[in-house]
Motif scaffolding. Structure first.
Motif, mmCIF file in Angstrom:
data_model
loop_
_atom_site.group_PDB
_atom_site.id
_atom_site.type_symbol
_atom_site.label_atom_id
_atom_site.label_comp_id
_atom_site.label_asym_id
_atom_site.label_seq_id
_atom_site.Cartn_x
_atom_site.Cartn_y
_atom_site.Cartn_z
ATOM 1 N N THR A 150 0.856 -1.186 0.000
ATOM 2 C CA THR A 150 0.000 0.000 0.000
ATOM 3 C C THR A 150 0.894 1.239 0.000
ATOM 4 O OG1 THR A 150 -1.762 -1.131 1.189
ATOM 5 C CG2 THR A 150 -1.793 1.272 1.231
ATOM 6 N N LEU A 151 0.663 2.122 -0.954
ATOM 7 C CA LEU A 151 1.471 3.324 -1.104
ATOM 8 C C LEU A 151 0.620 4.571 -0.951
ATOM 9 C CD1 LEU A 151 3.670 2.573 -4.272
ATOM 10 C CD2 LEU A 151 4.234 2.116 -1.889
ATOM 11 N N GLU A 152 1.190 5.592 -0.319
ATOM 12 C CA GLU A 152 0.582 6.917 -0.346
ATOM 13 C C GLU A 152 1.198 7.663 -1.516
ATOM 14 O OE1 GLU A 152 -0.365 10.762 2.527
ATOM 15 O OE2 GLU A 152 1.415 9.533 2.926
ATOM 16 N N VAL A 153 0.380 8.140 -2.426
ATOM 17 C CA VAL A 153 0.873 8.820 -3.621
ATOM 18 C C VAL A 153 0.220 10.190 -3.743
ATOM 19 C CG1 VAL A 153 1.237 6.608 -4.776
ATOM 20 C CG2 VAL A 153 -0.908 7.838 -5.137
ATOM 21 N N CYS A 154 0.776 11.007 -4.608
ATOM 22 C CA CYS A 154 0.227 12.342 -4.861
ATOM 23 C C CYS A 154 -0.777 12.248 -6.010
ATOM 24 C CB CYS A 154 1.343 13.314 -5.227
ATOM 25 S SG CYS A 154 2.635 13.466 -3.962
ATOM 26 N N SER A 155 -1.912 12.889 -5.845
ATOM 27 C CA SER A 155 -2.945 12.803 -6.874
ATOM 28 C C SER A 155 -2.489 13.413 -8.196
ATOM 29 C CB SER A 155 -4.221 13.498 -6.388
ATOM 30 O OG SER A 155 -3.967 14.867 -6.097
ATOM 31 N N GLU A 156 -1.494 14.299 -8.153
ATOM 32 C CA GLU A 156 -1.014 14.950 -9.378
ATOM 33 C C GLU A 156 -0.016 14.092 -10.148
ATOM 34 O OE1 GLU A 156 -1.574 18.061 -6.083
ATOM 35 O OE2 GLU A 156 -0.609 16.114 -6.300
ATOM 36 N N GLU A 157 0.482 13.030 -9.552
ATOM 37 C CA GLU A 157 1.516 12.219 -10.188
ATOM 38 C C GLU A 157 0.941 11.332 -11.289
ATOM 39 O OE1 GLU A 157 4.837 11.442 -6.768
ATOM 40 O OE2 GLU A 157 2.955 10.343 -6.583
ATOM 41 N N ASN A 158 1.723 11.166 -12.364
ATOM 42 C CA ASN A 158 1.323 10.200 -13.376
ATOM 43 C C ASN A 158 1.817 8.810 -12.952
ATOM 44 O OD1 ASN A 158 4.063 9.878 -14.224
ATOM 45 N ND2 ASN A 158 3.862 11.579 -15.660
ATOM 46 N N MET A 159 1.474 7.809 -13.715
ATOM 47 C CA MET A 159 1.777 6.443 -13.317
ATOM 48 C C MET A 159 3.274 6.148 -13.321
ATOM 49 S SD MET A 159 -1.079 5.360 -12.416
ATOM 50 C CE MET A 159 -0.387 3.778 -11.925
ATOM 51 N N TRP A 160 4.037 6.824 -14.179
ATOM 52 C CA TRP A 160 5.490 6.645 -14.147
ATOM 53 C C TRP A 160 6.043 7.104 -12.801
ATOM 54 C CZ3 TRP A 160 7.342 3.351 -17.230
ATOM 55 C CH2 TRP A 160 6.973 3.275 -18.579
ATOM 56 N N GLU A 161 5.540 8.220 -12.320
ATOM 57 C CA GLU A 161 6.025 8.740 -11.035
ATOM 58 C C GLU A 161 5.596 7.838 -9.875
ATOM 59 O OE1 GLU A 161 6.152 13.510 -12.016
ATOM 60 O OE2 GLU A 161 4.194 12.497 -11.944
ATOM 61 N N ILE A 162 4.413 7.275 -9.995
ATOM 62 C CA ILE A 162 3.960 6.326 -8.977
ATOM 63 C C ILE A 162 4.804 5.054 -9.042
ATOM 64 C CG2 ILE A 162 2.040 4.820 -8.319
ATOM 65 C CD1 ILE A 162 0.152 7.126 -9.101
ATOM 66 N N LEU A 163 5.153 4.633 -10.261
ATOM 67 C CA LEU A 163 6.033 3.480 -10.418
ATOM 68 C C LEU A 163 7.356 3.723 -9.699
ATOM 69 C CD1 LEU A 163 6.631 1.381 -13.612
ATOM 70 C CD2 LEU A 163 8.574 2.263 -12.338
ATOM 71 N N HIS A 164 7.877 4.937 -9.789
ATOM 72 C CA HIS A 164 9.120 5.279 -9.097
ATOM 73 C C HIS A 164 8.980 5.080 -7.594
ATOM 74 C CE1 HIS A 164 12.733 6.689 -11.059
ATOM 75 N NE2 HIS A 164 12.007 7.179 -12.045
ATOM 76 N N ARG A 165 7.827 5.417 -7.059
ATOM 77 C CA ARG A 165 7.609 5.225 -5.623
ATOM 78 C C ARG A 165 7.600 3.729 -5.262
ATOM 79 N NH1 ARG A 165 5.901 9.453 -2.604
ATOM 80 N NH2 ARG A 165 5.311 11.377 -3.681
ATOM 81 N N TYR A 166 7.172 2.928 -6.209
ATOM 82 C CA TYR A 166 7.034 1.495 -5.968
ATOM 83 C C TYR A 166 8.350 0.731 -6.182
ATOM 84 C CZ TYR A 166 5.271 -3.293 -6.761
ATOM 85 O OH TYR A 166 5.049 -4.642 -6.723
ATOM 86 N N LEU A 167 9.317 1.319 -6.871
ATOM 87 C CA LEU A 167 10.566 0.623 -7.185
ATOM 88 C C LEU A 167 11.272 0.021 -5.968
ATOM 89 C CD1 LEU A 167 12.260 2.764 -9.999
ATOM 90 C CD2 LEU A 167 11.376 0.431 -10.172
ATOM 91 N N PRO A 168 11.308 0.681 -4.802
ATOM 92 C CA PRO A 168 11.963 0.037 -3.646
ATOM 93 C C PRO A 168 11.292 -1.274 -3.239
ATOM 94 C CG PRO A 168 11.738 2.389 -3.269
ATOM 95 C CD PRO A 168 10.934 2.080 -4.499
ATOM 96 N N CYS A 169 10.029 -1.433 -3.595
ATOM 97 C CA CYS A 169 9.299 -2.672 -3.280
ATOM 98 C C CYS A 169 9.531 -3.745 -4.335
ATOM 99 C CB CYS A 169 7.797 -2.394 -3.166
ATOM 100 S SG CYS A 169 7.348 -1.107 -1.989
ATOM 101 N N ASN A 170 9.812 -3.303 -5.566
ATOM 102 C CA ASN A 170 9.982 -4.240 -6.673
ATOM 103 C C ASN A 170 10.871 -3.585 -7.726
ATOM 104 O OD1 ASN A 170 9.823 -5.976 -8.847
ATOM 105 N ND2 ASN A 170 7.584 -6.092 -8.872
ATOM 106 N N ALA A 171 12.139 -3.967 -7.756
ATOM 107 C CA ALA A 171 13.101 -3.362 -8.681
ATOM 108 C C ALA A 171 12.778 -3.658 -10.130
ATOM 109 C CB ALA A 171 14.515 -3.847 -8.354
#
Length: 228
Positions: A150-171
């Motif tokens: 479960t990630l907290e993300v910014c509503s303004e971010e596109n999916m690439w930016e959200i993917l960046h947030r997820y990278l530490p969980c899955n390289a």
């Protein structure tokens, strides 16, 4: 600065300023790692704190580390709030939290050095990003491994930016197709633009706890393994 991700639409376009959540800003709350936010932007004042270490005028800024200080400012001018001194009739900065760096003394002083140039709150070199106006939580499920995050993300971010947030969980996050409700997501668009609606207001009106429902993004493994 957010690094580029393989597969983004136009790699010639300079990356935009990253978005930060208030929670992320709050983690930078020490003298050697000092962030604040105001008027919708995020600022790293660590160099300012280092330059003025030991100065009593730094105290209000240290106390505000990791916090939003928009209430210090006039949103129309972008400057510190002012008031008319009833004793002198002069316009002065309003600093109820205490006078701080680059704010002149209330009365003429021989030891006031105003050769610092622009005050820190008008210096763009401290700006590092944009404070999200609305954050939201999403659940990311790896259908290959059944792992969930479960990630907290910014509503303004596109999916690439959200993917960046997820990278530490899955390289290997770029080796998956991201889907919502069975439909592949457009990685250049935001969650809302992809049909992943933010229903917090509706839940609030219906007195439903929004934490009970978190939208789920499903990741489907592709052929390659790309590590970043």
């Amino acid at each position: 600065m957010v690094p580029a991700i393989a597969g983004s639409a136009d790699m010639t376009v300079p990356p935009r300023r990253p978005f930060y959540t208030p929670r992320e800003v709050s983690r930078h709350c020490t003298l050697t790692d000092l962030w604040v936010s105001y008027l919708g932007k995020v600022y790293d004042l660590t160099p300012l704190a280092k330059q003025h270490k030991g100065d009593v005028l730094l105290k209000p800024i240290i106390a505000a580390a990791g916090k939003d200080i928009s209430h210090w400012f006039n949103p129309k001018t972008g400057d510190i709030k002012t008031y008319i001194d009833p004793q002198t009739g002069c316009l002065k900065y309003y600093t109820p939290q205490g006078r701080f760096i680059h704010v002149p003394p209330s009365y003429p002083s021989t030891d006031w050095d105003n050769s610092f140039g622009r005050p820190w709150w008008r210096d763009p070199s401290y700006e590092i990003g944009i404070l999200s106006s609305k954050t939201r939580f999403i659940r990311i499920i790896n259908t290959l491994t059944s792992q969930e995050h479960t990630l907290e993300v910014c509503s303004e971010e596109n999916m690439w930016e959200i993917l960046h947030r997820y990278l530490p969980c899955n390289a290997h996050a770029t080796s998956y197709t991201w889907k919502f409700d069975g439909v592949p997501l457009d990685m250049d668009k935001t969650l809302q633009e992809n049909g992943v609606r933010d229903e917090d207001e509706e839940f609030e009106q219906l007195t439903i706890d929004s934490d009970l429902f978190t939208p789920s993004i499903l990741l489907y493994f592709n052929d390659d393994l790309t590590e970043y």
